[in-house]
Design a protein around this motif. Structure first.
Motif, mmCIF file in Angstrom:
data_model
loop_
_atom_site.group_PDB
_atom_site.id
_atom_site.type_symbol
_atom_site.label_atom_id
_atom_site.label_comp_id
_atom_site.label_asym_id
_atom_site.label_seq_id
_atom_site.Cartn_x
_atom_site.Cartn_y
_atom_site.Cartn_z
ATOM 1 N N GLU A 54 12.397 58.582 -8.612
ATOM 2 C CA GLU A 54 12.983 57.511 -7.803
ATOM 3 C C GLU A 54 12.109 56.268 -7.761
ATOM 4 N N LEU A 55 10.824 56.447 -8.017
ATOM 5 C CA LEU A 55 9.887 55.360 -7.742
ATOM 6 C C LEU A 55 9.232 54.882 -9.034
ATOM 7 N N LEU A 56 9.327 53.580 -9.296
ATOM 8 C CA LEU A 56 8.559 52.994 -10.393
ATOM 9 C C LEU A 56 7.252 52.514 -9.767
ATOM 10 N N SER A 57 6.216 53.326 -9.878
ATOM 11 C CA SER A 57 4.981 53.027 -9.146
ATOM 12 C C SER A 57 4.281 51.801 -9.688
ATOM 13 N N LEU A 81 9.484 61.767 -6.137
ATOM 14 C CA LEU A 81 9.082 62.206 -4.803
ATOM 15 C C LEU A 81 9.547 63.627 -4.541
ATOM 16 N N TYR A 107 15.355 49.614 -11.817
ATOM 17 C CA TYR A 107 14.491 49.564 -10.627
ATOM 18 C C TYR A 107 14.338 48.101 -10.210
ATOM 19 N N SER A 108 14.695 47.780 -8.967
ATOM 20 C CA SER A 108 14.573 46.395 -8.508
ATOM 21 C C SER A 108 13.129 45.926 -8.495
ATOM 22 N N VAL A 109 12.201 46.849 -8.334
ATOM 23 C CA VAL A 109 10.795 46.485 -8.262
ATOM 24 C C VAL A 109 10.337 45.811 -9.561
ATOM 25 N N ALA A 110 11.043 46.097 -10.657
ATOM 26 C CA ALA A 110 10.655 45.533 -11.943
ATOM 27 C C ALA A 110 10.724 44.008 -11.946
ATOM 28 N N LEU B 230 13.272 52.592 -2.010
ATOM 29 C CA LEU B 230 12.786 53.278 -3.202
ATOM 30 C C LEU B 230 12.958 52.421 -4.447
ATOM 31 N N TYR B 232 12.908 49.249 -4.634
ATOM 32 C CA TYR B 232 11.928 48.163 -4.619
ATOM 33 C C TYR B 232 10.485 48.663 -4.649
ATOM 34 N N GLY B 233 10.307 49.974 -4.771
ATOM 35 C CA GLY B 233 8.952 50.497 -4.872
ATOM 36 C C GLY B 233 8.160 50.365 -3.587
ATOM 37 N N THR B 235 6.236 51.477 -0.389
ATOM 38 C CA THR B 235 5.513 52.704 -0.067
ATOM 39 C C THR B 235 4.838 52.558 1.291
ATOM 40 N N LEU B 239 7.968 52.788 3.991
ATOM 41 C CA LEU B 239 8.855 53.787 3.389
ATOM 42 C C LEU B 239 9.108 54.927 4.377
ATOM 43 N N VAL B 244 11.756 58.413 4.481
ATOM 44 C CA VAL B 244 11.291 59.161 3.315
ATOM 45 C C VAL B 244 9.923 59.750 3.635
ATOM 46 N N TRP B 246 6.895 60.727 2.471
ATOM 47 C CA TRP B 246 6.051 60.630 1.278
ATOM 48 C C TRP B 246 4.707 60.042 1.668
#
Lengths: 174, 409
Positions: A54-57, A81, A107-110, B230, B232-233, B235, B239, B244, B246
């Protein structure tokens, strides 16, 4: 220190290798999979939808200058996760006109991370919704995190050559 | 002569609504010098009256090129740069970077050093949350919070000064362990804090948690759904306030976190108030960890005995030729690391603080990338402020707990 790959990760890696014929590298307990720029969006979508990553760290690049082909590795660090797993996708790209497709639809974070890629490494992101520089001013020349970008320094001024060096200093003069 | 660039709406055409182009809505700059942006952050707001239609964050005012600078330094010397990243979490940054180096060169850390790291990082988490609590209070007109929080934070910084000689830029955690053992006064100082602080948290809660004005400003403001967070990453506490569960300390324990008993607060609401409650509870949990770690602080060495990576003590240099050689080699040349790359992450007060470290076989890193949590936590801001008032934007921004040094690097 040789650690065996996580049991839960093995089938996922097998599936990725089968579908994208991805090269596998292991270092410490990390798994790195190599895919091509054309495959990356599909690979990310598959990992997110089928394997619950789920997460693009992290999304960044490493410059392997002076090596030119490939010069950069664009790195996608993914975290699941639900299963508590990590996998790293690496996309090698060439030194002249490096290009990757955008991952913003997965992934929107991108979005911001790819703007950083563009700003710092000059890696073009195809189809990015907002391709502006993110950290450096718009009129910056070059891409600071490339290995051939000089670190920069300031010339020290002494009493005997103060004025001479002052003329060469980059700050705004009256 | 430097050219001053003219800013026109063309640059932001694709980010604002059509109404902004006809002049129906207003574009307004908030920052970079604005007291409630928590640093030098510029927000370009599209406003319909008082309501935020679009928000475009503009970052980079604090860009210092730390990642680039670290490439030019040996692994030990690059560590001082990490202090300057997120200046509210210096111990945590040290730990994240040092753990990455240790993973890259495969270096073991003795138990006492690990316990000391946990104590200091958790104290740092409390200090960081106190700054957030104080400044959030300030943003919502609870002026006195700021003074109370900084009083307690000062006590933690005094402990840091005791162990490292510096209040903020500590560089106390080093590859292979910590710089040197803590002084004898350390335990008493931490116990003193442990005794005082629970009462102080109750005081803060009395001031804020049930305060009707505070609740009015916080509840149902800036809702962040689990899916958006999630994607948007996001944490960390943000989060966890979105439901969540985590926390890297629980999911992937490092430095012996698995032996301490603590809870991870999780709330499903995802609004500003939930983020507040999660962080307040984290203050209590951090205190529990500090207490346990201090109670079973093991005796023994505080850094690895591997002389290829950790410099020998001063006392040895005078009598041992090998020690002198090691000392000299380590501080002039540094230690080599393999030509490979690793990613390691810790739970910072703001979220997942990851370090991607690539070595090139020599004593300097090829690439250090800091995956800083504030960067992604700010990227989600435009999503959650839409439709809120400008005054609520201030509350939301303070609830994201960003540090600009962490974002711009």
């Amino acid at each position: 220190m040789v650690k065996i790959m996580d049991k839960k990760l093995e089938p996922i890696v097998k599936a990725m290798q089968g579908k994208f014929s991805a090269k596998l590298e292991e270092f410490r307990d990390e798994v790195h999979l190599f895919v091509t720029p054309a495959q990356i969006v599909d690979a990310l979508t598959m990992l997110r939808d089928e394997h619950h990553f789920e997460l693009l760290s992290a999304l960044t690049a490493v410059d392997y200058y002076p090596q030119t082909s490939p010069r950069f590795h664009v790195i996608y660090q993914l975290t699941s996760l639900a299963q508590n797993l990590s996998v790293q996708l690496r996309v090698p790209v060439n030194g002249n006109s490096p290009k990757v497709p955008t991952a913003t639809r997965v992934y929107s974070v991108a979005n911001w991370r790819e703007r950083e890629l563009l700003d710092m490494f000059g890696i073009e992101v195809e189809g990015h919704p907002d391709p502006r520089r993110i950290l450096m001013p718009n009129d910056t020349e070059g891409h600071p995190l490339r290995r051939d970008f000089p670190l920069g320094y300031e010339e020290p001024q002494f009493t005997f050559n103060y004025d001479e060096i002052d003329l060469r200093k980059p700050y705004v003069k009256e | 002569m430097a050219q001053i660039e003219e800013v026109t709406i063309d640059q932001y055409k694709h980010l604002v609504s059509e109404r902004a182009l006809t002049g129906e809505t207003m574009l307004l700059n908030m920052g970079p010098q604005h007291p409630s942006t928590h640093g030098v952050l510029r927000l370009l707001l599209e406003l319909d009256g008082e309501i935020v239609v679009n928000c475009i964050p503009d970052i980079g005012f604090l860009h210092t090129g730390i990642e680039k600078n670290m490439e030019a330094k040996t692994y030990q010397k690059a560590e001082v740069m990490t202090d300057r990243l997120d200046y509210m979490n210096t111990m945590g940054n040290n730990l994240a970077y040092v753990m990455a180096v240790e993973k890259l060169v495969d270096l073991d850390v003795p138990l006492r050093a690990q316990a000391l790291r946990v104590i200091l990082v958790e104290l740092q988490r409390i200090a960081s949350h106190l700054v957030w609590l104080g400044t959030s209070g300030l943003d919502l007109a609870a002026m006195s919070m700021f003074l109370y929080c900084f009083r307690e934070r000062e006590q933690i910084l005094d402990i840091f000064e005791l162990v490292s000689g510096q209040r903020m830029m500590t560089t106390y955690i080093r590859p292979g362990g910590v710089w040197r053992d803590v002084p004898v006064e350390f335990e008493a100082a931490v116990r003193d804090f442990l005794k005082i602080f629970p009462k102080r948290i109750n005081e803060y809660e009395k001031l804020l948690t049930k305060n009707p004005l505070f609740i009015d400003r916080m509840v149902d403001i800036g809702r962040l759904s689990k899916e958006t967070a999630l994607s948007y990453g996001v944490t960390g506490p943000m989060l966890r306030a979105s439901g969540v569960d985590w926390d890297l300390r629980k999911a992937r324990p490092y430095c012996g976190y698995e032996q301490y008993d603590f809870d991870v607060p999780v709330l499903p609401e995802g609004d500003t108030y939930a983020r507040y409650l999660v962080r307040i509870e984290e203050l209590r949990q951090s205190l529990r960890i500090v207490e346990q770690a201090l109670n079973k602080l093991p005796l023994g060495p505080v850094h690895s005995e591997n002389r290829k990576f950790v410099p020998p003590p001063r006392s040895e240099i005078g009598v041992s030729m090998e020690a002198l050689i090691h000392h000299f080699k380590l501080w002039t040349e540094g230690f080599p690391a393999p030509n490979a790359s690793i990613y390691s992450a810790i739970e910072s007060p703001r979220g997942e603080l990851g370090v991607l470290l690539a070595g090139d076989g020599g004593p300097k890193p090829r690439r250090v990338h800091m995956r800083t949590p504030s960067f992604d936590n700010l990227a989600v801001l435009p999503e959650i402020v839409k439709g809120h008032l400008v005054a609520d934007l201030v509350a939301i921004l303070s609830s994201t707990d960003i540090v600009l040094g962490d974002i711009d690097r």
